[in-house]
Design a protein around this motif. Structure first.
Motif, PDB file in Angstrom:
ATOM      1  N   GLN A 115       0.822  -1.207   0.000  1.00 42.73           N
ATOM      2  CA  GLN A 115       0.000   0.000   0.000  1.00 42.73           C
ATOM      3  C   GLN A 115       0.855   1.254   0.000  1.00 42.73           C
ATOM      4  N   ALA A 116       2.004   1.175   0.683  1.00 41.54           N
ATOM      5  CA  ALA A 116       2.893   2.344   0.748  1.00 41.54           C
ATOM      6  C   ALA A 116       3.544   2.622  -0.607  1.00 41.54           C
ATOM      7  N   HIS A 117       3.901   1.585  -1.334  1.00 42.53           N
ATOM      8  CA  HIS A 117       4.608   1.757  -2.606  1.00 42.53           C
ATOM      9  C   HIS A 117       3.666   1.916  -3.798  1.00 42.53           C
ATOM     10  N   TYR A 118       2.443   1.370  -3.679  1.00 42.11           N
ATOM     11  CA  TYR A 118       1.501   1.441  -4.805  1.00 42.11           C
ATOM     12  C   TYR A 118       0.141   1.910  -4.289  1.00 42.11           C
ATOM     13  N   PRO A 119       0.055   3.155  -3.858  1.00 42.59           N
ATOM     14  CA  PRO A 119      -1.182   3.650  -3.226  1.00 42.59           C
ATOM     15  C   PRO A 119      -2.401   3.648  -4.144  1.00 42.59           C
ATOM     16  N   GLY A 120      -2.200   3.660  -5.443  1.00 37.34           N
ATOM     17  CA  GLY A 120      -3.336   3.677  -6.360  1.00 37.34           C
ATOM     18  C   GLY A 120      -3.864   2.312  -6.734  1.00 37.34           C
ATOM     19  N   TRP A 121      -3.248   1.264  -6.160  1.00 38.66           N
ATOM     20  CA  TRP A 121      -3.614  -0.105  -6.529  1.00 38.66           C
ATOM     21  C   TRP A 121      -4.323  -0.811  -5.383  1.00 38.66           C
ATOM     22  N   GLU A 122      -5.236  -1.680  -5.745  1.00 39.04           N
ATOM     23  CA  GLU A 122      -6.012  -2.444  -4.763  1.00 39.04           C
ATOM     24  C   GLU A 122      -5.752  -3.933  -4.960  1.00 39.04           C
ATOM     25  N   LEU A 123      -5.579  -4.650  -3.847  1.00 43.51           N
ATOM     26  CA  LEU A 123      -5.394  -6.104  -3.899  1.00 43.51           C
ATOM     27  C   LEU A 123      -6.695  -6.801  -3.509  1.00 43.51           C
ATOM     28  N   ALA A 124      -7.133  -7.723  -4.332  1.00 38.96           N
ATOM     29  CA  ALA A 124      -8.300  -8.555  -4.023  1.00 38.96           C
ATOM     30  C   ALA A 124      -7.788  -9.980  -3.865  1.00 38.96           C
ATOM     31  N   ILE A 125      -7.707 -10.458  -2.607  1.00 37.41           N
ATOM     32  CA  ILE A 125      -7.055 -11.736  -2.318  1.00 37.41           C
ATOM     33  C   ILE A 125      -8.070 -12.768  -1.857  1.00 37.41           C
ATOM     34  N   GLN A 126      -8.029 -13.933  -2.465  1.00 32.59           N
ATOM     35  CA  GLN A 126      -8.794 -15.081  -2.012  1.00 32.59           C
ATOM     36  C   GLN A 126      -7.824 -16.224  -1.744  1.00 32.59           C
ATOM     37  N   THR A 127      -8.248 -17.210  -0.973  1.00 31.70           N
ATOM     38  CA  THR A 127      -7.356 -18.333  -0.654  1.00 31.70           C
ATOM     39  C   THR A 127      -7.916 -19.633  -1.212  1.00 31.70           C
ATOM     40  N   SER A 128      -7.015 -20.464  -1.698  1.00 28.81           N
ATOM     41  CA  SER A 128      -7.400 -21.759  -2.254  1.00 28.81           C
ATOM     42  C   SER A 128      -6.148 -22.603  -2.466  1.00 28.81           C
ATOM     43  N   THR A 129      -6.336 -23.910  -2.444  1.00 31.72           N
ATOM     44  CA  THR A 129      -5.244 -24.829  -2.781  1.00 31.72           C
ATOM     45  C   THR A 129      -5.545 -25.550  -4.092  1.00 31.72           C
ATOM     46  N   GLN A 130      -6.690 -25.239  -4.682  1.00 30.67           N
ATOM     47  CA  GLN A 130      -7.124 -25.957  -5.879  1.00 30.67           C
ATOM     48  C   GLN A 130      -6.572 -25.312  -7.150  1.00 30.67           C
ATOM     49  N   LYS A 131      -6.604 -26.080  -8.234  1.00 30.39           N
ATOM     50  CA  LYS A 131      -6.221 -25.554  -9.534  1.00 30.39           C
ATOM     51  C   LYS A 131      -7.182 -24.438  -9.915  1.00 30.39           C
ATOM     52  N   SER A 132      -6.644 -23.329 -10.381  1.00 26.30           N
ATOM     53  CA  SER A 132      -7.475 -22.178 -10.698  1.00 26.30           C
ATOM     54  C   SER A 132      -7.754 -22.081 -12.193  1.00 26.30           C
ATOM     55  N   GLU A 133      -8.958 -21.629 -12.503  1.00 26.29           N
ATOM     56  CA  GLU A 133      -9.330 -21.324 -13.876  1.00 26.29           C
ATOM     57  C   GLU A 133      -9.348 -19.801 -13.993  1.00 26.29           C
ATOM     58  N   PHE A 134      -8.282 -19.262 -14.546  1.00 23.61           N
ATOM     59  CA  PHE A 134      -8.036 -17.825 -14.492  1.00 23.61           C
ATOM     60  C   PHE A 134      -9.161 -17.002 -15.099  1.00 23.61           C
ATOM     61  N   ASP A 135      -9.656 -17.405 -16.257  1.00 26.23           N
ATOM     62  CA  ASP A 135     -10.699 -16.616 -16.915  1.00 26.23           C
ATOM     63  C   ASP A 135     -12.015 -16.700 -16.157  1.00 26.23           C
ATOM     64  N   ARG A 136     -12.407 -17.901 -15.777  1.00 26.94           N
ATOM     65  CA  ARG A 136     -13.685 -18.067 -15.089  1.00 26.94           C
ATOM     66  C   ARG A 136     -13.681 -17.396 -13.728  1.00 26.94           C
ATOM     67  N   GLU A 137     -12.535 -17.408 -13.026  1.00 25.54           N
ATOM     68  CA  GLU A 137     -12.441 -16.810 -11.703  1.00 25.54           C
ATOM     69  C   GLU A 137     -11.958 -15.364 -11.745  1.00 25.54           C
ATOM     70  N   ASP A 138     -11.657 -14.874 -12.947  1.00 21.62           N
ATOM     71  CA  ASP A 138     -11.199 -13.498 -13.128  1.00 21.62           C
ATOM     72  C   ASP A 138      -9.965 -13.207 -12.262  1.00 21.62           C
ATOM     73  N   LEU A 139      -8.946 -14.056 -12.397  1.00 22.99           N
ATOM     74  CA  LEU A 139      -7.717 -13.917 -11.612  1.00 22.99           C
ATOM     75  C   LEU A 139      -6.580 -13.394 -12.483  1.00 22.99           C
ATOM     76  N   ASP A 140      -5.709 -12.605 -11.869  1.00 24.45           N
ATOM     77  CA  ASP A 140      -4.493 -12.166 -12.548  1.00 24.45           C
ATOM     78  C   ASP A 140      -3.366 -13.174 -12.349  1.00 24.45           C
TER      79      ASP A 140
END
Length: 293
Positions: A115-140
């Motif tokens: 937050q100190a270095h990138y004040p204009g950016w927001e982090l949206a964090i979720q937790t999982s151990t499963q394989k992710s589907e980037f497009d369907r879950e809208d993940l970077d």
């Protein structure tokens, strides 16, 4: 022939992806019987059998497999098209999925520097151990624990695991040899059932997990049980340094072994040019450099 509804195709895609009507129902928040009804209705509409059903499981027919791949691709195109329209609304948001233990033990404790270095950016964090589907879950990007072999993905090594057996101080006083360690109550991770055997193998000892054992779903549960004096856990010093510094847990036997899994930052090759990925990679690389100094 009438064209299947998008809702029916979503149900089919989920059931085919999970190969389970129950898991598809959980994902879509409907009943398993509703999933079964929609699939039968789809099969009737198409005049094609999509699934083979048995008492315990379902599987795709050859035509079902073909249809699944094409329907899944079509849904992904729709998701991407929708995301492209909403990009301006989230152009300064970085969407991340991280394994829970790394998220709570390492990532969350450093977010103030982001937050100190990138004040204009927001982090949206979720937790999982499963394989992710980037497009369907809208993940970077995601942070996962593994061997680093994710086909079609770029994987940056974040932390190399170095595992050491630890327990509460009172229990540690009773464990002074490898033989004593083998006979102690060892806490097992159900996600990585071979971890103790791998650890003993690396120090030249054979080990077979007992039939009756204490098994937990994740590392966070194991650490809490360890602190409570329930048994001995295999942990990475870098992620439990605070508990060790406070004397709540300590290592037993002087054996620290490189793990067979490490923590990686992972994302599709197509995400390489995303500003969100570049920003997060820059920040986390700087944080890791600070640790090494």
């Amino acid at each position: 022939m009438s064209f299947p509804s998008l809702n029916t195709l979503r149900t089919f895609e989920a059931a085919a992806r999970h190969l389970s009507f129950n898991r598809a129902a959980d994902e879509l928040c409907i009943s398993p019987s509703a999933v079964s009804h929609q699939i039968r209705q789809l099969e009737h509409t198409l005049g094609i059998r999509l699934f083979l059903r048995s008492e315990r499981r379902v599987s795709l027919t050859q035509k079902g497999e073909f249809y699944f791949k094409n329907v899944q691709q079509g849904i992904q195109i729709l998701v991407q098209a929708t995301n492209s329209l909403t990009t301006p609304m989230r152009e300064h948001t970085i969407r991340i999925s991280a394994v829970p233990f790394f998220a709570t033990r390492w990532l969350m404790r450093r977010l103030d520097t982001f937050q100190a270095h990138y004040p204009g950016w927001e982090l949206a964090i979720q937790t999982s151990t499963q394989k992710s589907e980037f497009d369907r879950e809208d993940l970077d990007l995601v942070i996962r624990r593994g061997a680093g072999d994710w086909p079609g993905m770029i994987a940056h090594l974040l932390l190399r695991e170095s595992l050491v057996p630890v327990c509460a101080p009172a229990m540690a006083r009773t464990i002074d040899t490898i033989v004593a360690l083998k006979g102690a109550t060892l806490l097992h991770n159900s996600q990585v059932p071979s971890e103790w055997s791998e650890w003993f193998g690396k120090i030249g000892h054979t080990f077979s997990a007992p039939t009756a054992k204490l098994e937990f779903q994740n590392s966070s549960q194991i650490l809490e049980a360890c602190i409570a004096g329930v048994g001995i856990a295999l942990m990475d010093r870098q992620l439990i340094f605070q508990e060790m510094a406070e004397g709540r847990i300590q290592s037993v036997v002087d054996q620290q072994v490189d793990g067979m899994r490490n923590y990686y930052l992972v994302y599709p090759k197509s995400h390489t040019t995303r500003k969100s990925v570049q920003i997060f990679l820059e920040w986390i690389s700087n944080e890791l450099e600070q640790m090494d100094r």
